[in-house]
Design a protein around this motif. Structure first.
Motif, PDB file in Angstrom:
ATOM      1  N   GLU A   1       1.105  -1.386   0.408  1.00  0.00           N
ATOM      2  CA  GLU A   1      -0.106   0.181   0.127  1.00  0.00           C
ATOM      3  C   GLU A   1       0.657   1.308  -0.291  1.00  0.00           C
ATOM      4  O   GLU A   1       1.042   2.087  -0.725  1.00  0.00           O
ATOM      5  N   LYS A   2       1.793   1.162   1.129  1.00  0.00           N
ATOM      6  CA  LYS A   2       2.533   2.305   1.330  1.00  0.00           C
ATOM      7  C   LYS A   2       3.147   3.089  -0.703  1.00  0.00           C
ATOM      8  O   LYS A   2       4.179   3.887  -0.615  1.00  0.00           O
ATOM      9  N   GLU A   3       3.570   1.114  -1.068  1.00  0.00           N
ATOM     10  CA  GLU A   3       4.687   1.587  -1.974  1.00  0.00           C
ATOM     11  C   GLU A   3       3.578   2.102  -3.566  1.00  0.00           C
ATOM     12  O   GLU A   3       4.442   2.701  -4.308  1.00  0.00           O
ATOM     13  N   ARG A   4       2.434   1.445  -3.306  1.00  0.00           N
ATOM     14  CA  ARG A   4       1.550   2.328  -4.037  1.00  0.00           C
ATOM     15  C   ARG A   4       1.272   3.640  -4.402  1.00  0.00           C
ATOM     16  O   ARG A   4       1.785   4.080  -5.267  1.00  0.00           O
ATOM     17  N   ALA A   5       1.166   4.339  -3.045  1.00  0.00           N
ATOM     18  CA  ALA A   5       1.203   5.684  -3.146  1.00  0.00           C
ATOM     19  C   ALA A   5       2.330   6.248  -2.767  1.00  0.00           C
ATOM     20  O   ALA A   5       1.293   7.347  -3.800  1.00  0.00           O
ATOM     21  N   ARG A   6       3.804   5.565  -2.595  1.00  0.00           N
ATOM     22  CA  ARG A   6       4.529   6.665  -3.067  1.00  0.00           C
ATOM     23  C   ARG A   6       5.295   6.478  -4.177  1.00  0.00           C
ATOM     24  O   ARG A   6       5.097   7.364  -4.999  1.00  0.00           O
ATOM     25  N   VAL A   7       4.455   5.763  -4.633  1.00  0.00           N
ATOM     26  CA  VAL A   7       4.389   5.575  -6.836  1.00  0.00           C
ATOM     27  C   VAL A   7       3.860   6.575  -7.349  1.00  0.00           C
ATOM     28  O   VAL A   7       4.158   7.398  -8.011  1.00  0.00           O
ATOM     29  N   THR A   8       2.249   6.369  -6.934  1.00  0.00           N
ATOM     30  CA  THR A   8       1.140   6.973  -7.273  1.00  0.00           C
ATOM     31  C   THR A   8       1.586   9.142  -7.066  1.00  0.00           C
ATOM     32  O   THR A   8       1.633   9.714  -7.815  1.00  0.00           O
ATOM     33  N   LEU A   9       2.289   8.863  -6.100  1.00  0.00           N
ATOM     34  CA  LEU A   9       2.739  10.103  -5.645  1.00  0.00           C
ATOM     35  C   LEU A   9       3.745  11.256  -6.133  1.00  0.00           C
ATOM     36  O   LEU A   9       3.702  12.361  -6.965  1.00  0.00           O
ATOM     37  N   ASN A  10       4.727   9.518  -6.736  1.00  0.00           N
ATOM     38  CA  ASN A  10       5.786  10.943  -7.604  1.00  0.00           C
ATOM     39  C   ASN A  10       5.785  10.618  -8.857  1.00  0.00           C
ATOM     40  O   ASN A  10       6.600  10.926 -10.114  1.00  0.00           O
ATOM     41  N   SER A  11       4.410   9.759  -9.328  1.00  0.00           N
ATOM     42  CA  SER A  11       4.157  10.050 -11.017  1.00  0.00           C
ATOM     43  C   SER A  11       3.094  10.567 -11.110  1.00  0.00           C
ATOM     44  O   SER A  11       3.201  10.642 -12.826  1.00  0.00           O
ATOM     45  N   ILE A  12       2.495  11.864 -10.732  1.00  0.00           N
ATOM     46  CA  ILE A  12       1.144  12.308 -10.413  1.00  0.00           C
ATOM     47  C   ILE A  12       2.274  13.486 -10.962  1.00  0.00           C
ATOM     48  O   ILE A  12       3.352  14.308 -10.136  1.00  0.00           O
ATOM     49  N   GLY A  13       1.203  15.041 -11.138  1.00  0.00           N
ATOM     50  CA  GLY A  13       1.696  16.215 -12.600  1.00  0.00           C
ATOM     51  C   GLY A  13       1.819  16.536 -10.755  1.00  0.00           C
ATOM     52  O   GLY A  13       2.926  18.082 -11.629  1.00  0.00           O
ATOM     53  N   ASP A  14       0.755  16.698  -9.958  1.00  0.00           N
ATOM     54  CA  ASP A  14       0.712  18.134  -8.820  1.00  0.00           C
ATOM     55  C   ASP A  14       2.097  17.248  -7.738  1.00  0.00           C
ATOM     56  O   ASP A  14       2.410  16.786  -7.641  1.00  0.00           O
ATOM     57  N   ALA A  15       2.406  18.615  -7.419  1.00  0.00           N
ATOM     58  CA  ALA A  15       3.201  18.470  -5.947  1.00  0.00           C
ATOM     59  C   ALA A  15       2.234  18.044  -4.915  1.00  0.00           C
ATOM     60  O   ALA A  15       1.596  18.696  -4.975  1.00  0.00           O
ATOM     61  N   VAL A  16       3.196  17.152  -4.246  1.00  0.00           N
ATOM     62  CA  VAL A  16       1.942  17.272  -2.293  1.00  0.00           C
ATOM     63  C   VAL A  16       2.994  16.727  -1.411  1.00  0.00           C
ATOM     64  O   VAL A  16       4.184  16.616  -1.290  1.00  0.00           O
ATOM     65  N   VAL A  17       2.293  18.415  -0.434  1.00  0.00           N
ATOM     66  CA  VAL A  17       3.552  17.975   0.586  1.00  0.00           C
ATOM     67  C   VAL A  17       1.723  17.312   1.770  1.00  0.00           C
ATOM     68  O   VAL A  17       0.926  17.718   1.848  1.00  0.00           O
ATOM     69  N   ASN A  18       3.040  16.608   2.895  1.00  0.00           N
ATOM     70  CA  ASN A  18       2.316  15.817   4.019  1.00  0.00           C
ATOM     71  C   ASN A  18       3.220  17.107   5.280  1.00  0.00           C
ATOM     72  O   ASN A  18       3.876  16.578   5.621  1.00  0.00           O
TER      73      ASN A  18
END
Ligand code: C2E
Ligand code: MG
Ligand code: MG
Length: 721
Positions: free
Chosen positions: A135-152
């Motif tokens: 799950e974490k890996e999926r989230a990480r890959v997703t986050l890095n492949s979307i065009g938007d910047a994401v900050v937590n």
């Protein structure tokens, strides 16, 4: 899971080994395969073949206590380890747990059942961890492949993660940013007033709400660079429903913002001069009127139209025309206050809005200022262009209290300025509207004039300056209006050209002139060519040539007895097609004259290869030859040039004897003007033709009344090149 899982027990106690084997046999998460090592070194050896989990006694013959665990962990960091310890060593077992052991069993509780339970729990945890990891890996890959910047960030506003785009946009690496305050890493300000915007977490904690899409935001990077962003933030809740942190997603909108600014600029500005266009100008004018209403001041609108711009554009080409318009725009802008607006209405029309002025006189002096600013020549190599303007002025509140009325009235005043002559300005007066209405009524009447047979032709003789005989007659149209009386062509030809009526009117003139010429010939009068003025629009109209052929055929007039007078403007418009057209006309056999010569911008080189028979020097030059040595020089030059080009030359507008003698002395072939005769009705012209020599002729006067300068410049308006 169908794969057989290898479990390694490292323990030198055979009882434990027995219980272990039994436990694996009954375990439900299998199938399992048991391996047994008695010492740590045997165990480490076995590890090389790979195992799914390790159960190790901390006390082995070759290793004791926590050391055993640490060595195993080092050799197989990813393999779950379960430790066994003596009942008195629980604290060491607990320490092993802290360091990463999955569970421990104490001596005295080690049996088949407890082994089975412990193994089950490792297996279950393994499944959960696997799922969590995926799950974490999926989230990480997703986050890095979307065009938007994401900050937590966590609930305290400490950054917990940045994806790759966020790293790029903020200039912070995830490692550097982790643990830093949100405000430090994600610095945002309002793009309208540049004040700091609250970070999304604050509003979420305060209002417990999701921050919607905001686009008036500038992000300041770590290095101080700025970008326009659009952001969206949402809180993260824990299992109790309390805010545990926030996720901020954002993207760069700088490019689209620049584009939308450009689009808005384009819709409000004229692409050629970059001045405000009609739309923006109207807006600015409305604002100026509103401000003047509040402050009890005045607003002036200067409506400016360049004089003779069409000539320049037609004869020198659009590129020069455009260049001139741009230069005029620059001079206008340079000549007004920064609070005033200069706009382009279209074509050669400009508008200046003078905001917040005290007296109408201020507007007058602004208009004079504009005329002066335009007076200096525009040096466009090889041309040295001069242009003047006609300006109409309207004032708020006197002449209107809304933008539309102000513009309309300034436009009307501009027309009046044109009528009064070039290079002047006129304030709007109420009576001017009456004139505008009159123009409309002229147009309405013009539509009916042809069918009501209200047009007649007058003829003005051209006189041979050598023999004194009439060498030709120019047909000049007159409108006998039922109420207005005789209307001169200058008053209605431009209107007829504007509304397209020039085509049927021109057709009528040609037909009537040819018919009349034939009638004179048939009645035995001396044959002279009849000249007909053809406007540029007619010349270019479809079917002009065929129409002309038909008229000549029907009238049975020899084409050589018809002379078409074309103006420079009509000819210079498009160099190519015009030459072809003129050649076609010549092939019919008619004669061609260049009318009003000297007032346009004809290229002299061009004159050499257009098939024109005659040049008619414009009356403005002829009328001042006896008084203005400069004009005398020009006329003399034009005549010698015409001779050089083997063209006949006619002087127009001869009113007094001196003008005639002057033209005679210079070798001008023919002359036309009130001195010989005004344009007269056909019957009267016939009478003039009967007399020979013409009654008005004075033989050549050999000495000139005054000396003339040597020929220099050729055209009054354009340099020779
Ligand atoms: P244009 O072709 O240059 O004609 C000469 C104009 O100068 C005529 O004005 C004529 O009456 C006037 N004129 C002749 N001698 C003298 C003089 O000694 N002193 C002064 N001050 N003026 C003189 P008109 O008849 O009013 O025509 C004006 C213009 O209207 C013409 O200029 C021509 O461009 C145009 N026009 C006249 N008839 C027609 C026509 O049938 N068709 C077209 N398209 N245009 C026409
Ligand atoms: Mg003419
Ligand atoms: Mg003329």
């Amino acid at each position: 899971m169908s794969d057989i899982r290898s479990l390694l027990l490292i323990d030198d106690n055979p009882r434990h080994a027995e219980a272990f084997r039994a436990a694996l046999h009954t375990a439900t998460h299998g199938p399992f395969k048991a391996h047994w090592a008695r010492t740590l070194s045997q165990g480490l050896e076995r590890l090389r073949e790979g195992v799914w989990a390790i159960v190790a006694n901390l006390y082995l013959p070759d290793s004791q206590g926590l050391d055993t665990f640490n060595k195993l962990l080092q050799s197989a960091p990813r393999v779950p380890i379960l430790v066994l310890a003596g009942a008195e060593d629980e604290d060491i077992a607990a320490k092993a747990m802290q360091d990463g052991a999955k569970d421990y069993l104490l001596e005295g509780h080690i049996d088949t059942y407890s082994f089975a339970r412990a193994i089950r729990s490792v297996a279950e945890r393994d499944v959960a961890e696997e799922a969590l990891f995926t799950e974490k890996e999926r989230a990480r890959v997703t986050l890095n492949s979307i065009g938007d910047a994401v900050v937590n960030a966590d609930v305290l506003g400490n950054i917990t993660s940045l994806n790759a785009v966020a790293e790029k946009m903020t200039g912070w690496t995830c490692d550097d940013a982790s643990g830093k305050q949100l405000d430090e890493v994600f610095r945002i300000i309002d793009d309208s007033n540049r004040t700091a915007l609250p970070n999304p977490l604050e509003s979420e904690v305060r209002g417990n709400n999701t921050d919607g899409l905001t686009s008036n935001c500038i992000l300041i990077r770590r290095d101080g660079k700025e970008s326009d962003i659009e952001k969206r933030a949402a809180p993260i809740y824990d299992r109790l429903g309390l805010i545990a942190g926030t996720v901020i997603a954002f993207h760069d909108v700088s490019a689209s913002k620049t584009m939308s600014l450009e689009m808005s600029h384009l819709t409000h500005h004229d692409p050629l001069t970059d001045l405000p266009n009609r739309l923006l100008l109207k807006d600015r004018l409305s604002q100026a009127i509103e401000a003047a209403r509040r402050n009890d001041t005045k607003v002036a609108v200067l409506f400016l139209d360049l004089d003779g711009f069409k000539h320049i554009n037609d004869s020198l080409g659009h590129a020069i025309g455009d260049k001139l318009l741009r230069s005029v725009a620059l001079r206008l802008v340079g000549g007004v206050r920064s609070s005033d607006t200069v706009g382009r209405q279209g074509g050669d029309e400009f508008v200046v809005v003078l905001a917040d002025i005290k007296h109408a006189a201020d507007a007058g002096s602004a208009a004079r200022g504009v005329l002066t600013a335009l007076a200096a020549s525009f040096p466009f190599d090889p041309h040295d262009l001069r242009i003047t303007a006609s300006i109409g002025l309207s004032m708020y509140p006197e002449d209107g209290d809304d933008a539309e009325t102000m513009m309309k009235n300034a436009d009307t005043a501009m027309y009046q300025a044109k009528v009064n002559g070039p290079n002047n300005y006129q304030f709007f007066k109420k009576f001017m509207n009456v004139r505008a209405i009159e123009r409309q009524s002229v147009e309405a009447d013009l539509h009916r004039a042809l069918e009501r047979h209200e047009f007649i032709l007058n003829y003005q003789p051209k006189v041979n300056l050598g023999t004194g005989e009439i060498a030709g007659g120019e047909a000049l149209i007159r409108w006998v209006h039922p109420d207005r009386g005789l209307v001169s062509p200058d008053q209605f030809i431009p209107i007829a050209e504007d509304c397209g009526l020039i085509l049927p009117i021109g057709h009528w003139v040609l037909t009537e002139a040819c018919r009349q010429a034939r009638e004179w010939i048939d009645s035995g009068l001396r044959i002279v060519p009849v000249a007909v003025n053809v406007s540029s629009l007619e010349l270019r109209s479809e079917g002009f040539l065929e129409g002309l052929r038909a008229i000549l055929k029907n009238s049975r007039l020899d084409p050589c007895h018809l002379d078409l007078e074309l103006t420079e403007t009509a000819l210079m418009r498009h160099a190519g097609p015009t030459v072809a057209l003129l050649k076609d006309l010549k092939s019919i056999g008619v004669q061609l004259s260049l009318d009003d010569f000297g007032t346009g911008y004809s290229s002299l080189r061009y004159l050499k290869w257009i098939p024109i028979d005659t040049l008619k020097i414009d009356q403005s030059f002829v009328q001042s030859i006896a008084t203005d040595p400069g004009d005398a020089t020009l006329v003399s030059t034009m005549i010698s040039m015409a001779k050089g080009l083997k063209k006949r030359v006619v002087g127009e507008g001869v009113e007094i004897e001196e003008q005639m003698t002057f033209l005679q002395a210079l070798g001008c072939d023919e002359a036309q003007g009130y001195y010989f005769s005004k344009p007269v009705a056909a019957a009267q012209f016939a009478k003039l033709l009967e007399k020979r020599p013409a009654p008005f002729f004075i033989p050549y006067f050999p000495t000139l009344p005054f000396p003339i300068d040597k020929p220099a410049r050729i055209s009054r308006t354009a340099k020779a090149h």
